[in-house]
Design a protein around this motif. Sequence first.
Motif, PDB file in Angstrom:
ATOM      1  N   GLY A  63       0.782  23.791  24.553  1.00 30.18           N
ATOM      2  CA  GLY A  63       1.589  23.379  25.702  1.00 30.18           C
ATOM      3  C   GLY A  63       1.088  22.069  26.271  1.00 30.18           C
ATOM      4  N   ARG A  64      -0.212  21.964  26.410  1.00 31.99           N
ATOM      5  CA  ARG A  64      -0.812  20.757  26.964  1.00 31.99           C
ATOM      6  C   ARG A  64      -0.515  19.557  26.061  1.00 31.99           C
ATOM      7  N   LEU A  65      -0.623  19.808  24.772  1.00 28.39           N
ATOM      8  CA  LEU A  65      -0.394  18.755  23.797  1.00 28.39           C
ATOM      9  C   LEU A  65       1.057  18.254  23.845  1.00 28.39           C
ATOM     10  N   ALA A  66       1.959  19.150  24.218  1.00 24.19           N
ATOM     11  CA  ALA A  66       3.376  18.778  24.292  1.00 24.19           C
ATOM     12  C   ALA A  66       3.713  18.146  25.637  1.00 24.19           C
ATOM     13  N   GLY A  67       2.698  17.920  26.469  1.00 19.82           N
ATOM     14  CA  GLY A  67       2.941  17.284  27.759  1.00 19.82           C
ATOM     15  C   GLY A  67       3.472  18.230  28.815  1.00 19.82           C
ATOM     16  N   LEU A  68       3.156  19.509  28.677  1.00 15.73           N
ATOM     17  CA  LEU A  68       3.608  20.488  29.663  1.00 15.73           C
ATOM     18  C   LEU A  68       2.427  21.041  30.449  1.00 15.73           C
ATOM     19  N   GLU A  69       2.644  21.228  31.732  1.00  9.62           N
ATOM     20  CA  GLU A  69       1.656  21.978  32.498  1.00  9.62           C
ATOM     21  C   GLU A  69       2.021  23.447  32.314  1.00  9.62           C
ATOM     22  N   VAL A  70       1.118  24.205  31.709  1.00  9.43           N
ATOM     23  CA  VAL A  70       1.426  25.612  31.455  1.00  9.43           C
ATOM     24  C   VAL A  70       1.109  26.410  32.722  1.00  9.43           C
ATOM     25  N   LEU A  71       2.159  26.778  33.439  1.00 13.82           N
ATOM     26  CA  LEU A  71       1.986  27.485  34.709  1.00 13.82           C
ATOM     27  C   LEU A  71       1.371  28.850  34.490  1.00 13.82           C
ATOM     28  N   ARG A  72       1.766  29.483  33.400  1.00 13.86           N
ATOM     29  CA  ARG A  72       1.326  30.836  33.160  1.00 13.86           C
ATOM     30  C   ARG A  72       1.635  31.202  31.722  1.00 13.86           C
ATOM     31  N   LEU A  73       0.735  31.956  31.108  1.00 11.25           N
ATOM     32  CA  LEU A  73       1.076  32.608  29.846  1.00 11.25           C
ATOM     33  C   LEU A  73       1.565  33.993  30.240  1.00 11.25           C
ATOM     34  N   LEU A  74       2.753  34.318  29.833  1.00  6.47           N
ATOM     35  CA  LEU A  74       3.344  35.586  30.239  1.00  6.47           C
ATOM     36  C   LEU A  74       3.545  36.443  28.995  1.00  6.47           C
ATOM     37  N   THR A  82       9.966  19.494  21.258  1.00  3.85           N
ATOM     38  CA  THR A  82      11.400  19.456  20.986  1.00  3.85           C
ATOM     39  C   THR A  82      12.168  20.228  22.063  1.00  3.85           C
ATOM     40  N   LEU A  83      11.669  21.407  22.419  1.00  2.00           N
ATOM     41  CA  LEU A  83      12.339  22.200  23.456  1.00  2.00           C
ATOM     42  C   LEU A  83      12.362  21.441  24.781  1.00  2.00           C
ATOM     43  N   LYS A  84      11.225  20.817  25.089  1.00  2.00           N
ATOM     44  CA  LYS A  84      11.096  20.076  26.346  1.00  2.00           C
ATOM     45  C   LYS A  84      12.128  18.950  26.397  1.00  2.00           C
ATOM     46  N   THR A  85      12.158  18.146  25.345  1.00  3.01           N
ATOM     47  CA  THR A  85      13.058  17.002  25.322  1.00  3.01           C
ATOM     48  C   THR A  85      14.511  17.439  25.397  1.00  3.01           C
ATOM     49  N   ARG A  86      14.859  18.467  24.624  1.00  2.00           N
ATOM     50  CA  ARG A  86      16.268  18.877  24.612  1.00  2.00           C
ATOM     51  C   ARG A  86      16.654  19.527  25.931  1.00  2.00           C
ATOM     52  N   ALA A  87      15.718  20.213  26.573  1.00  2.00           N
ATOM     53  CA  ALA A  87      16.009  20.790  27.892  1.00  2.00           C
ATOM     54  C   ALA A  87      16.209  19.670  28.908  1.00  2.00           C
ATOM     55  N   GLU A  88      15.418  18.615  28.776  1.00  2.00           N
ATOM     56  CA  GLU A  88      15.552  17.487  29.702  1.00  2.00           C
ATOM     57  C   GLU A  88      16.924  16.853  29.570  1.00  2.00           C
ATOM     58  N   GLU A  89      17.350  16.681  28.339  1.00  2.00           N
ATOM     59  CA  GLU A  89      18.676  16.101  28.122  1.00  2.00           C
ATOM     60  C   GLU A  89      19.748  16.992  28.728  1.00  2.00           C
ATOM     61  N   ARG A  90      19.549  18.267  28.529  1.00  2.00           N
ATOM     62  CA  ARG A  90      20.525  19.242  28.988  1.00  2.00           C
ATOM     63  C   ARG A  90      20.588  19.303  30.516  1.00  2.00           C
ATOM     64  N   LEU A  91      19.406  19.336  31.133  1.00  2.00           N
ATOM     65  CA  LEU A  91      19.331  19.528  32.583  1.00  2.00           C
ATOM     66  C   LEU A  91      19.488  18.222  33.338  1.00  2.00           C
ATOM     67  N   GLY A  92      19.209  17.117  32.659  1.00  2.00           N
ATOM     68  CA  GLY A  92      19.254  15.843  33.345  1.00  2.00           C
ATOM     69  C   GLY A  92      18.081  15.654  34.286  1.00  2.00           C
ATOM     70  N   THR A  93      17.021  16.393  34.107  1.00  2.00           N
ATOM     71  CA  THR A  93      15.810  16.188  34.908  1.00  2.00           C
ATOM     72  C   THR A  93      14.610  16.288  33.974  1.00  2.00           C
ATOM     73  N   PRO A  94      13.520  15.648  34.335  1.00  2.00           N
ATOM     74  CA  PRO A  94      12.325  15.792  33.505  1.00  2.00           C
ATOM     75  C   PRO A  94      11.822  17.235  33.588  1.00  2.00           C
ATOM     76  N   VAL A  95      11.238  17.696  32.533  1.00  2.00           N
ATOM     77  CA  VAL A  95      10.643  19.028  32.517  1.00  2.00           C
ATOM     78  C   VAL A  95       9.146  18.846  32.354  1.00  2.00           C
ATOM     79  N   ARG A  96       8.379  19.278  33.337  1.00  2.00           N
ATOM     80  CA  ARG A  96       6.940  19.069  33.262  1.00  2.00           C
ATOM     81  C   ARG A  96       6.145  20.370  33.251  1.00  2.00           C
ATOM     82  N   GLN A  97       6.764  21.426  33.755  1.00  2.00           N
ATOM     83  CA  GLN A  97       6.015  22.672  33.877  1.00  2.00           C
ATOM     84  C   GLN A  97       6.737  23.785  33.143  1.00  2.00           C
TER      85      GLN A  97
END
Lengths: 113, 640, 180
Positions: free
Chosen positions: B180-191, B144-159
């Motif tokens: 993260g992987r399941l949501a289609g995100l490349e997890v750059l880092r756990l911080l 949900t965060l990914k999709t809504r950020a994409e709408e907001r930013l107008g760019t795909p969010v992958r990482q």
Amino acid sequence: MTEPTVHITPKAARKMKELVAARPHANPESGVRLGIKGGGCSGLSYVIEFCDRPRAKDKVLEPEGARVYVDPKSLLYLNGTTLDYVDTFQQKGFQFQNPQQRSECGCGQSFSI
Amino acid sequence: MAALLEIAEPGQSQVKEACVSAAVGIDLGTTNSLVAFVGPDPASGAGKPLALPVDEGSTLLPSVVSYRADGPPIVGREARRRAADAARDTIASVKRFMGRSSADPETKRLSPYRFAEGESGTVRFEVAGRTVTPVEVSAEILRTLKTRAEERLGTPVRQAVITVPAYFDDAQRQATKEAGRLAGLEVLRLLNEPTAAALAYGLDKRSEGTFAVYDLGGGTFDISILKLVEGLFEVKAVGGDSALGGDDFDRAVAEVLLAEMGRERDPRLVRQAIDAARAAKEALTARDSVEVEIAGFHRTLTRAELEAAMRPLIERTGPASRRALKDAGVEGKLDGVILVGGSTRVPAVRAYVRELFGLPPLADIDPDEVVALGAAVQADLLTAEKPQHDVLLLDVAPLSLGLETMGGLVEKLILRNTTIPTSATQEFTTFADGQTGMDIHVVQGERELVADSRSLARFRLSGIPALPAGLARVAVTFQVDADGILSVTAKEQLTGISQSITVKPSHGLTDEEIERMLLASLEHAEDDMAARLLIDARIEAQRILRAAEHQLESNGDLLDAEERAPIEQAMQSLRAAMESSDHRPIKDAIERLDHDSAEFAKRVMDRGIERALKGHTAAEFETGEMSEHAKKAYRALKDE
Amino acid sequence: MQPPAAGNAPDKFAVLGLPRGFELEARQLDERFRTLSRKLHPDRFARATARERRFSLEQTTLLNDAYRTLQDPARRAEHLLELRGVRPLSDTAMPEEFLEEAMADREKLLEAKMEGGKDGVEQLSAGIRKKRDAALKEIASVLRDASPQPAALSRVSELLARLRYYARYLDEAMGRAPEL
């Protein structure tokens, strides 16, 4: 005086030859077209695609027996560029290394000079 | 490094929106989740991280997922509204179940939920006729965060950089990465969350010195001690309690209210009491008393009563804080205490922090947003060609890592608060004549007995040559990477036989389960195809509009008014089409703009070539060649 | 599984680009660590090739380990002995009289704790801290010598075992028992 050209590493050439040969409708002229195209986030974008019919003004390169076509406009931008093929455990694919390139976006497909 | 390309079919080379994918920072919280971004996007103000509005205009997405028998799950505020009516199908605070086994006492304590038995002891919820794991529920929030950020930013969010409590153990980290992987995100880092907060804080205030970050969220408490010197953020010690937070405050208060009501409890009533407690807690940050109503029961609750109920829980943060200060070796030398997490809004918590550290706490960055902002900065550091800041984070392993030795004792190889990445090797010998195998049991925690520690993994090294006891030697190496995730290698020294694994939690998900979940998420994605196409079309439209605006601005002189009008008109109709809830009109409008601006694009490119030629002329002076060819090529072009 | 034997280690001073020696300025050590971290840390190689990323992970791991070892005087001394091929003395190989002394110390600590007076414990701790400081001083004086005698080196090895014991004692006195 040297002609403007694109350098193609033997590895890239062999890979292109192999991929072209594997295509169903390949003819003796079939090869790979390299070029640039407007668009993309950094302004210009690399093109690498199969080509079965070269155009009249294309520059024709024949590294290692592969056939590579570059149109004159693209050649201006690509002059001095090296095309390599990378094949590691992690990733494989063709890679443009362009000395004229000033910036690049994350995907490596777009650039500006 | 330039990315790798594949050869396309003739005419199929695509200039895709792929190239403008954004990397975001995500705070996957117990109560609320947020996504933030450091823009090159001028709209966000370059260089400054910004939390994106994702739910009904708010930057906070309640971490609540409500499952339905018909249709995809609902996430956020709408899900929270459904919670009272569908208590068992609506999962809140799922973070508290991450990486925990169904046998964990913490699991049983927590729930109005129905649990299903899993093969590997993983927690499973029964919701709306199916079972889901905490990883899947978290992935739903991330998606949900990914999709809504994409709408907001107008760019795909992958990482993304995703934050975790510093005190999360290996299993909890693995589970978060999996989500993260399941949501289609490349997890750059756990911080680590407190580190993220310090990053946002330190950059904003340009502070230097030694700081404590006191992070009390909905379900976890973290304390970190950091040293900031010249853009280097060095974590000295961390500590905490991964099962203590605002949720517990609410439950303690609800307990008081329910006891007074004296009614028989059912999930619905418990849920209502907890909601009322939370509302009262929030109201009492600004007032001294509040009216509480639960299913016809009325009562006035004062701040003093609230604080009395919470006090024992707040005091539980004391010992961990003192220990972290000792571990860091900075007792009494702090320059500041940074408050993070929604629960630090509670006045009693602030008062306790002041008492504990002898310093007034700092809270000028919104404690709800600060973690996501720091994560966004780290995402930028890891992906941008020229990051906005020159900083580096040095983090530590939060818990000791060891092996089981004879008699059920723990031999620690890596001690807590060791700077990561780190590794350690220990040699072991066989204890029986002719022993050919060795069981390796990896544990985490500070206790001396295996029985009191958290079991991370077991594996067996076999094929050891049969030798008298004590002669065969096995070297076990632990490597902890920059995410704090452990991999273990065991190697027999004589034969060189080795076994290595990335630690998968003993009670974690099996590979088959992960496979199944990935497949399920793909199916789910197909259900959502129409929505996906719409978002993609909008993103593409925004990108093209932005490019067109940019070109009109910098090369507008190439057009006369008559030529310019149709382009502007096509842009206008594309903007209008973006309002549509169907992707097709948007696609059509994109095509029209493409068509109407083709001539303009050609002129822009020719101008580019002319400029490139001038560059070559300059080069001519040095090499004496280049430009001849360039000119020849240019003449050839002119003839075209 | 059984406890380990000693292995041979690379020079941790070299990892940080510092000269070998017991005397070390904390500020210089920190400075070197920060500079090298900035250069080598995996975050700096997030966009690099897999090979470079692996290299960065290995180098940073070595760096972190070297820094941790050299920060602490006792571990630093131990590493210097290790570089000279002297194995650390195990606790059970200590002289009889020392073990007896240790037992007596601990009994006194236990008694003081039972009595509940903080002063008693503090007084005992102060005594141990004094012994610890003396041991560190002696270690420093031996290791300042460019080529110490083998006998002097085994004395250092014994002193290091004492330091480990003092550290445990002080932890216990402060009630810093391992917690959950």
